[in-house]
Design an enzyme around this catalytic site. Structure first.
Site, PDB file in Angstrom:
ATOM      1  N   ASP A  36     -20.819  17.394  27.477  1.00  0.00           N
ATOM      2  CA  ASP A  36     -19.869  16.597  26.696  1.00  0.00           C
ATOM      3  C   ASP A  36     -20.502  16.071  25.407  1.00  0.00           C
ATOM      4  O   ASP A  36     -21.701  15.790  25.367  1.00  0.00           O
ATOM      5  CB  ASP A  36     -19.371  15.421  27.566  1.00  0.00           C
ATOM      6  CG  ASP A  36     -18.141  14.772  26.972  1.00  0.00           C
ATOM      7  OD1 ASP A  36     -17.503  15.381  26.094  1.00  0.00           O
ATOM      8  OD2 ASP A  36     -17.815  13.651  27.388  1.00  0.00           O
ATOM      9  N   GLY A  39     -17.868  17.645  20.179  1.00  0.00           N
ATOM     10  CA  GLY A  39     -16.956  17.296  19.089  1.00  0.00           C
ATOM     11  C   GLY A  39     -17.532  16.155  18.252  1.00  0.00           C
ATOM     12  O   GLY A  39     -17.547  16.211  17.017  1.00  0.00           O
ATOM     13  N   ASN A  84      -8.530  21.529  29.400  1.00  0.00           N
ATOM     14  CA  ASN A  84      -8.955  21.774  28.012  1.00  0.00           C
ATOM     15  C   ASN A  84      -8.007  22.683  27.227  1.00  0.00           C
ATOM     16  O   ASN A  84      -8.086  22.761  26.005  1.00  0.00           O
ATOM     17  CB  ASN A  84     -10.380  22.357  27.959  1.00  0.00           C
ATOM     18  CG  ASN A  84     -11.458  21.340  28.234  1.00  0.00           C
ATOM     19  OD1 ASN A  84     -12.533  21.657  28.737  1.00  0.00           O
ATOM     20  ND2 ASN A  84     -11.198  20.077  27.898  1.00  0.00           N
ATOM     21  N   ARG A 213     -17.564   9.146  33.621  1.00  0.00           N
ATOM     22  CA  ARG A 213     -16.544   9.618  34.570  1.00  0.00           C
ATOM     23  C   ARG A 213     -16.849  11.052  34.962  1.00  0.00           C
ATOM     24  O   ARG A 213     -17.659  11.732  34.341  1.00  0.00           O
ATOM     25  CB  ARG A 213     -15.137   9.471  33.982  1.00  0.00           C
ATOM     26  CG  ARG A 213     -14.963  10.141  32.645  1.00  0.00           C
ATOM     27  CD  ARG A 213     -13.544   9.993  32.082  1.00  0.00           C
ATOM     28  NE  ARG A 213     -13.546  10.542  30.730  1.00  0.00           N
ATOM     29  CZ  ARG A 213     -13.718   9.817  29.633  1.00  0.00           C
ATOM     30  NH1 ARG A 213     -13.868   8.515  29.709  1.00  0.00           N
ATOM     31  NH2 ARG A 213     -13.747  10.401  28.442  1.00  0.00           N
TER      32      ARG A 213
HETATM   33  C1  FPP Z   1     -16.838  18.922  25.730  1.00  0.00           C
HETATM   34  O1  FPP Z   1     -17.194  18.258  24.535  1.00  0.00           O
HETATM   35  C2  FPP Z   1     -17.133  20.336  25.578  1.00  0.00           C
HETATM   36  C3  FPP Z   1     -16.260  21.362  25.790  1.00  0.00           C
HETATM   37  C4  FPP Z   1     -14.868  21.152  26.209  1.00  0.00           C
HETATM   38  C5  FPP Z   1     -16.671  22.761  25.567  1.00  0.00           C
HETATM   39  C6  FPP Z   1     -18.055  23.076  26.038  1.00  0.00           C
HETATM   40  C7  FPP Z   1     -18.355  24.462  25.700  1.00  0.00           C
HETATM   41  C8  FPP Z   1     -19.560  24.922  25.342  1.00  0.00           C
HETATM   42  C9  FPP Z   1     -20.784  24.099  25.285  1.00  0.00           C
HETATM   43  C10 FPP Z   1     -19.724  26.367  25.048  1.00  0.00           C
HETATM   44  C11 FPP Z   1     -19.912  27.065  26.360  1.00  0.00           C
HETATM   45  C12 FPP Z   1     -20.511  28.347  26.171  1.00  0.00           C
HETATM   46  C13 FPP Z   1     -21.163  28.979  27.140  1.00  0.00           C
HETATM   47  C14 FPP Z   1     -21.812  30.234  26.795  1.00  0.00           C
HETATM   48  C15 FPP Z   1     -21.257  28.483  28.532  1.00  0.00           C
HETATM   49  P1  FPP Z   1     -16.050  17.619  23.655  1.00  0.00           P
HETATM   50  O2  FPP Z   1     -15.525  18.653  22.735  1.00  0.00           O
HETATM   51  O3  FPP Z   1     -15.024  16.999  24.532  1.00  0.00           O
HETATM   52  O4  FPP Z   1     -16.837  16.536  22.862  1.00  0.00           O
HETATM   53  P2  FPP Z   1     -16.244  15.151  22.310  1.00  0.00           P
HETATM   54  O5  FPP Z   1     -15.942  14.322  23.534  1.00  0.00           O
HETATM   55  O6  FPP Z   1     -17.370  14.625  21.511  1.00  0.00           O
HETATM   56  O7  FPP Z   1     -15.022  15.476  21.500  1.00  0.00           O
END
Ligand code: FPP
Length: 259
Positions: A36, A39, A84, A213
């Site tokens: 996490d 973003g 997601n 969480r």
């Molecule tokens: C959550 O952070 C992250 C995700 C929903 C996507 C995670 C995906 C990757 C790391 C790429 C996976 C690739 C492979 C090869 C396994 P967020 O976007 O919710 O972050 P934020 O809370 O800061 O917005």
């Protein structure tokens, strides 16, 4: 001759690397990681969100390899949840593309995974995933099927409640057909019917980015997991952070409801 020199150099490098690997008095068998903060990492830098996911995928590879070197036998990374899909289409497409590119790096990844004996698996609902990705996922699983040093699960289109619901349906169908009786249904049967069937429950779950969480991750399996949180955003998560989590785990007194 050249190949002998190359092999000795590789062995030397391997031994050097091994010396950098810390020792622990107790290690979790299975670690779950919620990736996490991608973003926010991007936003802080004025970059589009997908740049955070690209960086997050690099961290996933780095931490996966390091955990395997330390001797963790089972790893589960939460990459994409059943919820997601609600994100903007461009972001979902970008995450799928990162995933696609990772699976397409077949040669590199295969070599690295073969050396470490890593078996890649995917947990989550396959229905709804793009068809080409599904094929890549299945091929990847087949290629690394007989590797057994480390099982690395990637949770894609995964939701803990969905997983339990699927499992309940499967068990109910068997009961309706008379293949099992209702009284035979027990925790062990449910555990075995989950995507993680046959894999021990996670001993430790790590969540970066300052959120506290579980977000529908390994809902059934985490009943007795230890949790470790950090404010570090996933793209910045380092080997030292994993070591800190493991040092803390060494100190935890796990009682599983006993005294
Ligand atoms: C959550 O952070 C992250 C995700 C929903 C996507 C995670 C995906 C990757 C790391 C790429 C996976 C690739 C492979 C090869 C396994 P967020 O976007 O919710 O972050 P934020 O809370 O800061 O917005």
């Amino acid at each position: 001759m050249r190949s002998v020199v190359r092999r000795s150099a590789l062995l030397f490098l391997k031994l050097m690397k091994r010396n950098d690997i810390p020792e622990f008095s107790v290690l979790p068998k299975h670690i779950g990681i919620i990736m996490d903060g991608n973003g926010r990492w991007a936003k802080k830098r004025g970059l589009p969100r997908y740049e955070g996911h690209i960086e997050g995928a690099k961290t996933f590879r780095r931490i996966g390899e390091f955990a395997a070197d330390i001797g963790i036998k089972y790893l589960t990374f939460y990459a994409f949840s059943t919820e997601n899909w609600k994100r903007p289409k461009e972001e979902v497409d970008a995450i799928m593309q990162i995933f696609r590119e990772y699976l397409l790096e077949a040669d590199d990844r295969k070599k690295e995974n073969e050396e470490k004996g890593i078996s890649l698996r995917f947990i989550g609902e396959r229905k709804g995933m793009p068809a080409d990705l599904l094929e890549l996922m299945e091929n990847t699983e087949k290629q690394s099927r007989d590797k057994s040093n480390v099982i690395l699960n990637i949770a894609v289109n995964y939701g803990g409640r969905h997983e339990i619901t699927q499992s309940v349906k499967e068990i109910a169908r068997k009961a309706v057909k008379g293949e099992i009786s209702v009284d035979e249904i027990d925790e062990d049967m449910i555990s075995k019917s989950l995507y993680t069937g046959g894999i021990p429950d996670p001993d430790l779950i790590i969540r970066p980015s300052g959120e506290y969480r579980i977000s529908n991750f390994l809902t059934w399996q985490s009943a007795y997991s230890e949790f470790w949180f950090t404010d570090v955003l996933w793209p910045d998560f380092s080997e030292e952070d994993l070591i800190a989590a493991l040092r803390e785990f060494e100190k935890r007194n796990r009682r599983f409801g006993g005294v």
